[in-house]
Motif scaffolding. Structure first.
Motif, PDB file in Angstrom:
ATOM      1  N   TYR A 157       0.747  -1.065   0.106  1.00 17.91           N
ATOM      2  CA  TYR A 157      -0.025   0.109   0.025  1.00 17.91           C
ATOM      3  C   TYR A 157       0.744   1.184   0.066  1.00 17.91           C
ATOM      4  N   GLN A 158       0.065   2.309  -0.428  1.00 22.02           N
ATOM      5  CA  GLN A 158       0.731   3.639  -0.280  1.00 22.02           C
ATOM      6  C   GLN A 158      -0.484   4.591   0.488  1.00 22.02           C
ATOM      7  N   HIS A 159       0.204   5.517   1.141  1.00 15.72           N
ATOM      8  CA  HIS A 159      -1.018   6.151   1.892  1.00 15.72           C
ATOM      9  C   HIS A 159      -0.349   7.597   2.586  1.00 15.72           C
ATOM     10  N   GLU A 160      -0.747   8.637   2.048  1.00 19.08           N
ATOM     11  CA  GLU A 160      -0.212   9.689   2.282  1.00 19.08           C
ATOM     12  C   GLU A 160       1.276   9.968   2.477  1.00 19.08           C
ATOM     13  N   GLY A 161       2.002   9.333   1.561  1.00 22.14           N
ATOM     14  CA  GLY A 161       3.594   9.584   1.747  1.00 22.14           C
ATOM     15  C   GLY A 161       4.158   8.464   2.608  1.00 22.14           C
ATOM     16  N   LEU A 162       3.142   7.453   2.943  1.00 25.24           N
ATOM     17  CA  LEU A 162       3.819   6.273   3.692  1.00 25.24           C
ATOM     18  C   LEU A 162       3.516   5.086   2.725  1.00 25.24           C
ATOM     19  N   SER A 163       4.304   3.828   3.184  1.00 26.24           N
ATOM     20  CA  SER A 163       4.121   2.940   2.329  1.00 26.24           C
ATOM     21  C   SER A 163       4.337   1.783   3.429  1.00 26.24           C
ATOM     22  N   GLY A 164       3.971   0.228   2.922  1.00 26.24           N
ATOM     23  CA  GLY A 164       4.247  -0.691   3.735  1.00 26.24           C
ATOM     24  C   GLY A 164       3.408  -2.060   3.165  1.00 26.24           C
ATOM     25  N   LEU A 165       3.406  -3.030   4.021  1.00 27.97           N
ATOM     26  CA  LEU A 165       2.851  -4.247   3.505  1.00 27.97           C
ATOM     27  C   LEU A 165       2.167  -4.895   4.579  1.00 27.97           C
ATOM     28  N   PHE A 166       1.028  -5.430   4.112  1.00 23.88           N
ATOM     29  CA  PHE A 166      -0.001  -6.470   4.880  1.00 23.88           C
ATOM     30  C   PHE A 166       0.082  -7.642   4.491  1.00 23.88           C
ATOM     31  N   VAL A 167       0.408  -8.524   5.227  1.00 24.36           N
ATOM     32  CA  VAL A 167       0.261 -10.015   4.990  1.00 24.36           C
ATOM     33  C   VAL A 167      -1.280 -10.465   5.144  1.00 24.36           C
ATOM     34  N   MET A 168      -1.837 -10.786   4.194  1.00 24.83           N
ATOM     35  CA  MET A 168      -3.319 -11.005   4.201  1.00 24.83           C
ATOM     36  C   MET A 168      -3.833 -12.539   4.224  1.00 24.83           C
ATOM     37  N   ASP A 169      -4.917 -12.876   4.834  1.00 23.49           N
ATOM     38  CA  ASP A 169      -5.656 -14.452   4.775  1.00 23.49           C
ATOM     39  C   ASP A 169      -6.330 -14.603   3.671  1.00 23.49           C
ATOM     40  N   GLY A 170      -6.918 -15.530   3.497  1.00 20.47           N
ATOM     41  CA  GLY A 170      -7.890 -16.119   2.633  1.00 20.47           C
ATOM     42  C   GLY A 170      -9.301 -15.419   2.722  1.00 20.47           C
ATOM     43  N   ARG A 171      -9.459 -14.622   3.816  1.00 20.63           N
ATOM     44  CA  ARG A 171     -10.706 -13.855   3.812  1.00 20.63           C
ATOM     45  C   ARG A 171     -10.511 -12.275   3.393  1.00 20.63           C
ATOM     46  N   ASN A 172      -9.301 -12.065   3.224  1.00 17.77           N
ATOM     47  CA  ASN A 172      -8.860 -10.820   3.002  1.00 17.77           C
ATOM     48  C   ASN A 172      -8.891 -10.006   4.404  1.00 17.77           C
ATOM     49  N   GLN A 173      -7.995 -10.519   5.169  1.00 16.08           N
ATOM     50  CA  GLN A 173      -8.140  -9.913   6.678  1.00 16.08           C
ATOM     51  C   GLN A 173      -6.301  -9.966   6.900  1.00 16.08           C
ATOM     52  N   PRO A 174      -6.088  -8.676   7.474  1.00 19.19           N
ATOM     53  CA  PRO A 174      -4.615  -8.704   7.612  1.00 19.19           C
ATOM     54  C   PRO A 174      -4.258  -9.676   8.860  1.00 19.19           C
ATOM     55  N   LEU A 175      -2.999 -10.167   8.615  1.00 21.71           N
ATOM     56  CA  LEU A 175      -2.524 -11.041   9.596  1.00 21.71           C
ATOM     57  C   LEU A 175      -1.143 -10.464  10.285  1.00 21.71           C
ATOM     58  N   HIS A 176      -0.239  -9.688   9.430  1.00 18.38           N
ATOM     59  CA  HIS A 176       0.906  -8.961   9.982  1.00 18.38           C
ATOM     60  C   HIS A 176       1.114  -7.873   9.062  1.00 18.38           C
ATOM     61  N   HIS A 177       1.600  -6.670   9.784  1.00 16.62           N
ATOM     62  CA  HIS A 177       1.820  -5.659   9.173  1.00 16.62           C
ATOM     63  C   HIS A 177       3.378  -5.160   9.090  1.00 16.62           C
ATOM     64  N   ILE A 178       3.944  -4.736   8.244  1.00 13.77           N
ATOM     65  CA  ILE A 178       5.560  -4.315   8.144  1.00 13.77           C
ATOM     66  C   ILE A 178       5.268  -3.031   7.297  1.00 13.77           C
ATOM     67  N   PRO A 179       5.520  -2.004   8.076  1.00 11.12           N
ATOM     68  CA  PRO A 179       5.512  -0.373   7.448  1.00 11.12           C
ATOM     69  C   PRO A 179       6.781  -0.436   6.836  1.00 11.12           C
ATOM     70  N   HIS A 209      -2.022  -0.972  -3.799  1.00  7.23           N
ATOM     71  CA  HIS A 209      -2.878  -0.245  -3.981  1.00  7.23           C
ATOM     72  C   HIS A 209      -2.683   1.152  -3.280  1.00  7.23           C
ATOM     73  N   ARG A 210      -3.101   2.160  -3.793  1.00  7.89           N
ATOM     74  CA  ARG A 210      -3.223   3.530  -2.930  1.00  7.89           C
ATOM     75  C   ARG A 210      -4.294   3.798  -2.045  1.00  7.89           C
ATOM     76  N   ILE A 211      -4.391   3.580  -0.687  1.00  5.71           N
ATOM     77  CA  ILE A 211      -5.510   3.511   0.031  1.00  5.71           C
ATOM     78  C   ILE A 211      -5.783   4.850   0.673  1.00  5.71           C
ATOM     79  N   THR A 212      -7.060   4.905   1.212  1.00  2.00           N
ATOM     80  CA  THR A 212      -7.305   6.002   1.927  1.00  2.00           C
ATOM     81  C   THR A 212      -7.380   6.031   3.359  1.00  2.00           C
ATOM     82  N   ARG A 213      -7.484   7.185   4.202  1.00  2.59           N
ATOM     83  CA  ARG A 213      -7.048   7.230   5.546  1.00  2.59           C
ATOM     84  C   ARG A 213      -8.062   6.073   6.251  1.00  2.59           C
TER      85      ARG A 213
END
Length: 320
Positions: free
Chosen positions: A257-279, A301-305
């Motif tokens: 993702y990209q968000h207001e100058g920030l970026s990072g990675l979400f590890v997602m499961d099969g239900r599209n729910q986040p498991l781990h966040h690594i900014p 994706h570029r995501i909203t706040r």
């Protein structure tokens, strides 16, 4: 009104005490350290504590407590992270005099603390307050001179059929290094260390091109274990591997993702729910090769706040 606060120790036991000075002038919070100064207007302060599992030299593990102070905005995102040991009573007095709400995270579960700290506000900063060590001018020439002398001696002894003598000399050298704690002498007894850095960097680039790993050169990195789990390499920190698959709790995809100058990675499961966040910064090309090789989905994706906050609040694990 000028209110000040300084740490009483490092973020982990035995670490040097940062030179950070925190002040409140009645309008904003200012953190100064090593010639840097950051000024923010937080909605609250967060005094955090969490355990970090580290690899031990004996192939085991040890747990160390990480402490610090964070300035949060109105949505609970971190504007400024100040790792250090801050004396609780002094923090309470500082917050009271500044008129800032204080959240004490000492009794909060570690995963919750880590997840909160991974949520970064636009303009996020982290001040360690520890200046980069500057080696003496004579040290680098001496290191390379010792390495070259060691290499010449090794070649001579081996060519003269005295390989056993070299191994004995190297063993004695390593013993001396351990005894006198002059680690740079290791170069003299292991000349190949001079080439280890470039070789390791080249091998890492090759693995990234093959899709075997993904992540910035300085980490964290993603890889797949022999058992088929997703491994997050965070230096000496030991994080549990995550199973791959569409079952509950299994990794199915990655969200860059990209968000207001920030970026990072979400590890997602099969239900599209986040498991781990690594900014932090991630290469889309590396992630594409990695997910394609390991049959994982990838979304960029570029995501909203609002989307960012929803993902953070649903994610139970993170690498701050």
């Amino acid at each position: 009104m000028d209110v000040r606060l300084v740490p009483c120790g490092g973020a982990i036991a035995g670490a040097p005490c940062p030179s950070t000075v925190l002040s409140w002038d009645g309008d904003a919070l200012t953190a100064s350290a090593d010639g840097e100064s950051v000024r923010v207007r937080p909605a609250s302060l967060y005094h955090y504590f969490y355990d970090q599992v580290m690899e031990a030299p004996d192939s085991g593990s040890s747990t160390q407590l990480v402490t610090g102070l964070a300035a949060l905005d109105a949505d609970g995102l971190v504007m400024l992270d100040l790792p250090a040991n801050w004396q609780p009573s002094q923090v309470r007095d500082f917050a009271m005099q500044a008129g800032l709400p204080l959240v004490d995270g000492e009794r909060e579960p570690g995963p919750k603390v880590r997840s909160l700290l991974s949520g970064r506000a636009p303009g996020w900063r982290r001040l360690h307050g520890l200046g980069a060590p500057r080696p003496a001018r004579w040290r680098m020439p001496l290191i390379y001179g010792a390495g070259l002398a060691g290499l010449v001696l090794m070649v001579y002894l081996v060519s003269a059929g005295l390989g056993t003598a070299w191994r004995g000399l190297a063993t004695v050298g390593m013993l001396l290094i351990d005894l006198i704690q002059v680690k740079w002498l290791m170069v003299a007894f292991s000349p190949m260390l001079l080439a280890v850095g470039p070789i390791r960097a080249g091998l890492r680039r090759r693995r990234a091109r093959m899709g075997a790993i993904a992540g910035p050169p300085v980490g964290p990195n993603l890889s797949i274990t022999a058992a088929g789990g997703l491994h997050i390499d965070q230096g000496r920190e030991k994080l549990p591997d995550i199973a791959i698959g569409h079952a509950d709790g299994g990794v199915a995809s990655l969200l860059l993702y990209q968000h207001e100058g920030l970026s990072g990675l979400f590890v997602m499961d099969g239900r599209n729910q986040p498991l781990h966040h690594i900014p932090g910064p991630w290469s889309p090309d590396d992630l594409h090769r990695f997910t394609e090789r390991n049959r994982l989905g990838l979304a960029v994706h570029r995501i909203t706040r609002q989307e960012y906050l929803a993902l953070l609040r649903a994610c139970r694990h993170a690498s701050p």
